[in-house]
Design a protein around this motif. Sequence first.
Motif, PDB file in Angstrom:
ATOM      1  N   ALA A  77     -50.092  -7.514  53.354  1.00  0.00           N
ATOM      2  CA  ALA A  77     -49.388  -8.246  52.300  1.00  0.00           C
ATOM      3  C   ALA A  77     -49.900  -9.676  52.203  1.00  0.00           C
ATOM      4  CB  ALA A  77     -47.887  -8.236  52.572  1.00  0.00           C
ATOM      5  N   ARG A  80     -53.219  -9.584  50.313  1.00  0.00           N
ATOM      6  CA  ARG A  80     -53.072  -9.370  48.865  1.00  0.00           C
ATOM      7  C   ARG A  80     -52.482 -10.591  48.178  1.00  0.00           C
ATOM      8  NH1 ARG A  80     -50.846  -4.315  50.777  1.00  0.00           N
ATOM      9  NH2 ARG A  80     -52.387  -2.661  50.600  1.00  0.00           N
ATOM     10  N   ARG A  81     -51.431 -11.170  48.782  1.00  0.00           N
ATOM     11  CA  ARG A  81     -50.767 -12.304  48.140  1.00  0.00           C
ATOM     12  C   ARG A  81     -51.662 -13.534  48.121  1.00  0.00           C
ATOM     13  NH1 ARG A  81     -45.391 -10.419  51.006  1.00  0.00           N
ATOM     14  NH2 ARG A  81     -44.516  -9.191  49.318  1.00  0.00           N
ATOM     15  N   ARG A  84     -54.026 -12.953  45.271  1.00  0.00           N
ATOM     16  CA  ARG A  84     -53.347 -13.094  43.992  1.00  0.00           C
ATOM     17  C   ARG A  84     -52.991 -14.542  43.709  1.00  0.00           C
ATOM     18  NH1 ARG A  84     -51.844  -8.990  41.209  1.00  0.00           N
ATOM     19  NH2 ARG A  84     -50.077 -10.077  40.280  1.00  0.00           N
ATOM     20  N   ASP A 140     -45.221  -5.002  50.712  1.00  0.00           N
ATOM     21  CA  ASP A 140     -46.603  -5.068  51.198  1.00  0.00           C
ATOM     22  C   ASP A 140     -47.535  -5.827  50.258  1.00  0.00           C
ATOM     23  OD1 ASP A 140     -47.415  -3.344  49.156  1.00  0.00           O
ATOM     24  OD2 ASP A 140     -47.610  -1.601  50.441  1.00  0.00           O
ATOM     25  N   GLY A 141     -46.980  -6.479  49.232  1.00  0.00           N
ATOM     26  CA  GLY A 141     -47.789  -7.365  48.411  1.00  0.00           C
ATOM     27  C   GLY A 141     -48.476  -6.721  47.238  1.00  0.00           C
ATOM     28  N   ASP A 144     -45.366  -8.032  42.569  1.00  0.00           N
ATOM     29  CA  ASP A 144     -44.805  -9.388  42.606  1.00  0.00           C
ATOM     30  C   ASP A 144     -43.289  -9.367  42.474  1.00  0.00           C
ATOM     31  OD1 ASP A 144     -47.419 -10.819  42.512  1.00  0.00           O
ATOM     32  OD2 ASP A 144     -47.538  -9.879  40.533  1.00  0.00           O
ATOM     33  N   SER A 267     -42.480 -16.901  47.000  1.00  0.00           N
ATOM     34  CA  SER A 267     -43.271 -16.943  45.765  1.00  0.00           C
ATOM     35  C   SER A 267     -43.075 -18.277  45.049  1.00  0.00           C
ATOM     36  CB  SER A 267     -42.876 -15.791  44.843  1.00  0.00           C
ATOM     37  OG  SER A 267     -43.570 -15.893  43.614  1.00  0.00           O
TER      38      SER A 267
END
Length: 282
Positions: A77, A80-81, A84, A140-141, A144, A267
């Motif tokens: 996660a 990925r985050r 992103r 897990d990302g 969103d 976030s």
Amino acid sequence: METRELRYFIALAEELHFGRAAQRLGITQPPLSRAISQLERRLGVTLLERSSRSVTLTEAGAVLLREGRAALDAVDAADRRTRRAALAGTGEADLVLVTKAGASGELLAKLLDAYAAEPGAATVDVILCGIAEQERLLRDGRADVALLHRPYDSTVGFDTEELCTEGQVALLPSGHFLTGRANLRMADVAALPGLPMPRWPGRNGTYPDGPGPQVRDHTQLYQLIALGRTCTVLPESCRVSLRPDITAVPVLDAPPVTTVIAWPPHSRSRALAGLVRAATRL
């Protein structure tokens, strides 16, 4: 512990066979055996009981399997985050929203329309998933934001806003003798002869024991109800997508279902904040 060792251990703990685990990992058995032995020495515990005929998890191994999965999910996660977040800084990232297929369809359509009308709205990619999957995709990302449904989905660790609360209805094949009733109770539904409740996959993808059919999505569920093989209890909003050969009857004592919009608390996405504001205005 190294993430490589954790991945090796989890593959072996799930396969319980060195040959299959090595094949799954794309390696040979000797390096897998060395990695597991090294991990056991480092922890000072026995994770697996080995014999010439079988491999079984010890109690310590079962704990590491559970904790190791969570740790690797967190690592994936974060990966990925982070990627992103970098895309968001260039204005190239879309929002990924995940929800159960067949659930909250009317609400979702209104939300997407309302957000699209906002100045500078980002593109929203919608993932329609199976039961119990949307929470995992958010954790897990891979997503969103998600539409979750309490009490069936856990919102622990997420920031949330409540969108609506509704009662539940029993879905029965049209023509069933109970479809003429004004309402039912959960005991009535549970005791229906020949219509056992369906079995949904759990968080590990396996089905609980029971007489009901295994079901993965609402399309399959509706087909089985229409055929007279099962019945179920779902939020009242499911009425809008029902087939003519299925009848909904209110269930008085079914727990109310609250739909929430949920997102990771860390976030800082402006696009996500705009989507949440649009959802709460609805």
